[in-house]
Design a protein around this motif. Sequence first.
Motif, PDB file in Angstrom:
ATOM      1  N   PRO B 197     -24.446  -1.955  -4.993  1.00  0.00           N
ATOM      2  CA  PRO B 197     -23.905  -4.414  -5.049  1.00  0.00           C
ATOM      3  C   PRO B 197     -24.537  -4.949  -5.639  1.00  0.00           C
ATOM      4  O   PRO B 197     -24.041  -6.100  -5.497  1.00  0.00           O
ATOM      5  N   GLN B 198     -25.682  -4.875  -6.106  1.00  0.00           N
ATOM      6  CA  GLN B 198     -26.366  -5.698  -7.270  1.00  0.00           C
ATOM      7  C   GLN B 198     -25.950  -5.665  -8.449  1.00  0.00           C
ATOM      8  O   GLN B 198     -25.880  -6.751  -9.194  1.00  0.00           O
ATOM      9  N   VAL B 200     -22.641  -4.476  -9.038  1.00  0.00           N
ATOM     10  CA  VAL B 200     -21.992  -6.047  -8.465  1.00  0.00           C
ATOM     11  C   VAL B 200     -21.774  -7.957  -8.891  1.00  0.00           C
ATOM     12  O   VAL B 200     -21.088  -7.935  -8.861  1.00  0.00           O
ATOM     13  N   GLY B 201     -22.935  -8.079  -8.683  1.00  0.00           N
ATOM     14  CA  GLY B 201     -23.391  -9.341  -7.870  1.00  0.00           C
ATOM     15  C   GLY B 201     -23.656 -10.381  -9.162  1.00  0.00           C
ATOM     16  O   GLY B 201     -23.694 -11.035  -9.976  1.00  0.00           O
ATOM     17  N   TRP B 202     -23.872  -8.592 -10.252  1.00  0.00           N
ATOM     18  CA  TRP B 202     -24.758  -9.766 -11.663  1.00  0.00           C
ATOM     19  C   TRP B 202     -23.398  -9.479 -12.363  1.00  0.00           C
ATOM     20  O   TRP B 202     -23.178 -10.989 -12.950  1.00  0.00           O
ATOM     21  N   MET B 204     -20.617 -10.067 -11.022  1.00  0.00           N
ATOM     22  CA  MET B 204     -19.749 -11.618 -10.487  1.00  0.00           C
ATOM     23  C   MET B 204     -20.511 -12.557 -11.261  1.00  0.00           C
ATOM     24  O   MET B 204     -19.271 -13.598 -11.144  1.00  0.00           O
ATOM     25  N   PHE B 235     -16.065  -5.622  -2.764  1.00  0.00           N
ATOM     26  CA  PHE B 235     -16.798  -6.815  -3.591  1.00  0.00           C
ATOM     27  C   PHE B 235     -16.111  -6.515  -5.011  1.00  0.00           C
ATOM     28  O   PHE B 235     -15.400  -7.774  -5.345  1.00  0.00           O
TER      29      PHE B 235
END
Lengths: 366, 431
Positions: B197-198, B200-202, B204, B235
């Motif tokens: 998920p990290q 993905v966050g980066w 995004m 996500f």
Amino acid sequence: MSDVTATRGSDATEAAEAASSSHADTEPTTRMNMIQAINSAMDIMMERDPDVIVMGEDVGYFGGVFRATAGLQAKHGKTRVFDTPITECGIIGVAVGMGAYGLRPVPEIQFADYIYPALDQLVSEAARLRYRSAGEFTSPITVRSPFGGGIFGGQTHSQSPEGLFTHMSGIKTVIPSTPYDAKGLLIAAIEDNDPTLFFEPKRIYNGPFDGYWDRPSQNWSKHPAGAVPTGYYKIELGKAKIVRAGEALTILAYGTMVHVCTAVVAEAGIDAEIIDLRTLVPLDIETIEASVKKTGRCMIVHEATRTSGFGAELSAIVQERCFYHLEAPIERVTGFDTPYPHSLEWAYFPGPVRIGEALKKIMKDA
Amino acid sequence: MTMASEHPRANLQPLTLHIPEPKFRPGDAVDFAEVDVPPAGEARRPDTADKASDFIDLAYTLVRVLDDDGNAVGPWDPKLSPDVMRRMLRSMALLRAFDERMFRAQRQGKTSFYMKALGEEAVAVAAAYALDYEDMCFPSYRQQGLLIARGWSLVDMMNQIYSNTADRLGGKQLPIMYSVKEAGFFSISGNLTTQYPQAVGWAMASAAKGDTRIAATWCGEGSTAEGDFHSALTFATVYRAPVIFNIVNNQWAISSFSGFAGAEATTFAARAVGYGIAGLRVDGNDALAVYAATEWAAERARTNQGPTLIEHFTYRAEGHSTSDDPGQYRSEGEPNAWPLGDPIKRLKDHLIAIGEWDDDRHAAQDKELAEQVKAAQKEAEKNGILGHGLHQPLESLFDGVFEELPWHLKEQRQQMLDEESASGRPWDIKA
């Protein structure tokens, strides 16, 4: 009962607050409840810093189940305020990644009771990233989450899990008790470069609930701390507030319990010094220590369950530092070590009766 | 008895619980005939603009470029110049030499822990060549090949492994849990799949900011079972995040074979299908296939087509780590019987087949790389090895818990310093 903080010491504290916080005295204020104050904090930070983004379940178009993010998407756009899938692990993990990129995310966990799926991302990742990467990567994220009971939320909409996080190194825990504090503390938390949990006592979103559940409830409109500057200001993390100065005993509380304690003390006519901790980590030890050494008695009040709760830590710290000043055993008033019940909510809640009994006990030989 | 006889369905067969069991255990003869290996060049290559739902079949086959005779065949052949392929070969060989040396350093007591990538060198190295240097990698613990392929200093990596005075992480992390922001290499966590998920966050954030950089992340097949994996895929598909998910299916998660992550039921690439994400299943021991798949996925990400999930079908030829003995739970015959061969040998054979390499040059290169690693080790050991005295100031134990040290940590730091004084024996002894 409405002017619960309009007791001795309160005005002086407000004035000192205004002097020490970073807004000008000339700043216009407006009446806000705690939700509006929190909304204002995010709005202002999004205006000031293009890297601040807000996300969470239902926070976008709808504006949040408690309306804390109302209007933010329309104003700041969908790439800065957006709804997320229902995965708390994902919300925090994604926020950590965004923080690593250079953003300053303000994720919302809809209820603190839902934070457990995110525990690994909070504890093993957000809280440890600076340490494990020797500062190459950080997690400047502020996790907002409504917590606490008193709204007939049953066991999955009432919990106070702050003690889980104060136990973990590398994460700050902030809990406001008024609209004024909520805005100033949230701005400080967002600007802070470390991960911060911002637990919002949802029972006092709309008014300073004093624990007398069978009486008419108050709203923030007449409370001094319901007057909130419209602009930017912040309240330094790690600074407690003396809500009521006194000599007879020291009461340590935070969130909703600040107002309950204030009301009970007023009814009992006891000259208590009530300290609103505001930040649990880092803790304002100087204010606590000075107060207990002055009064010689210490009562700790929180809504969370008792065993291994933050009250246990407070009790240990006070004992370590003020033992020879204590004239009575430290009293802990807490929720019971049970799940938060639905119909028996007020039997669980550490309300006026439980606090009143503890007051009698601690003041017995005074 | 009464319960059973009174049960309204007592005439039915009792249920049985299925517990997966690998084909081979210690002492068993190994025959991987049941592993389905389609011919190289057979898998089709969709356009990078195609919808994920149009090529679901690619999640169930195997994208392969190098055939058994060293030829690069089919639509996935990335048609790399011999020079790039030689550099990839060199990076893989350097990784193997580095692993060999550091594994031995651990056995010699110079550090506490090491993890080799033996047999799966192509997975990280070929990906690094296909990505841009500026793309951000969120690796698991066996992608040191990314750093090596990106030309990062071996001495710097070794300093971290030794937790010595020059360790960029100040001795705070377990050996091999590198963090190199400068090389686009995110801090490795020991907790599995948290990086998904990290990443993905980066990604995004990169998209939200109108950046052009993408993110790539890696996890093992075993840890696809973690909730983080599924949160990340959800996500990523929702926001069409420019991210590449890599599953390194090396068959073993410590002693648990891939069946305990669901491999008996379907492929790992098939996880993509349910999320509507592009899914590819790739011969992970074929550097050209890994390169081609990564390049294709990167193109999709960079053109806002969203995420791609790539399963790299490979084999963990070593133990999980220096703390593991695979002889306790799997047949020793497995590594050599693995039907997809050795990734270094396969690329080497290809370069030889096209007349761009030969055995003598390869042997000379191996020798040269061994010397390079040896020299780096000598250099790193000048900065100390683990256990020979404290390499970091005692006070640094508290650095980085927070940006600024709160009072309670200052107090604990003082306690630590007082303990050292009280002991009458400085802890900072260079033994």
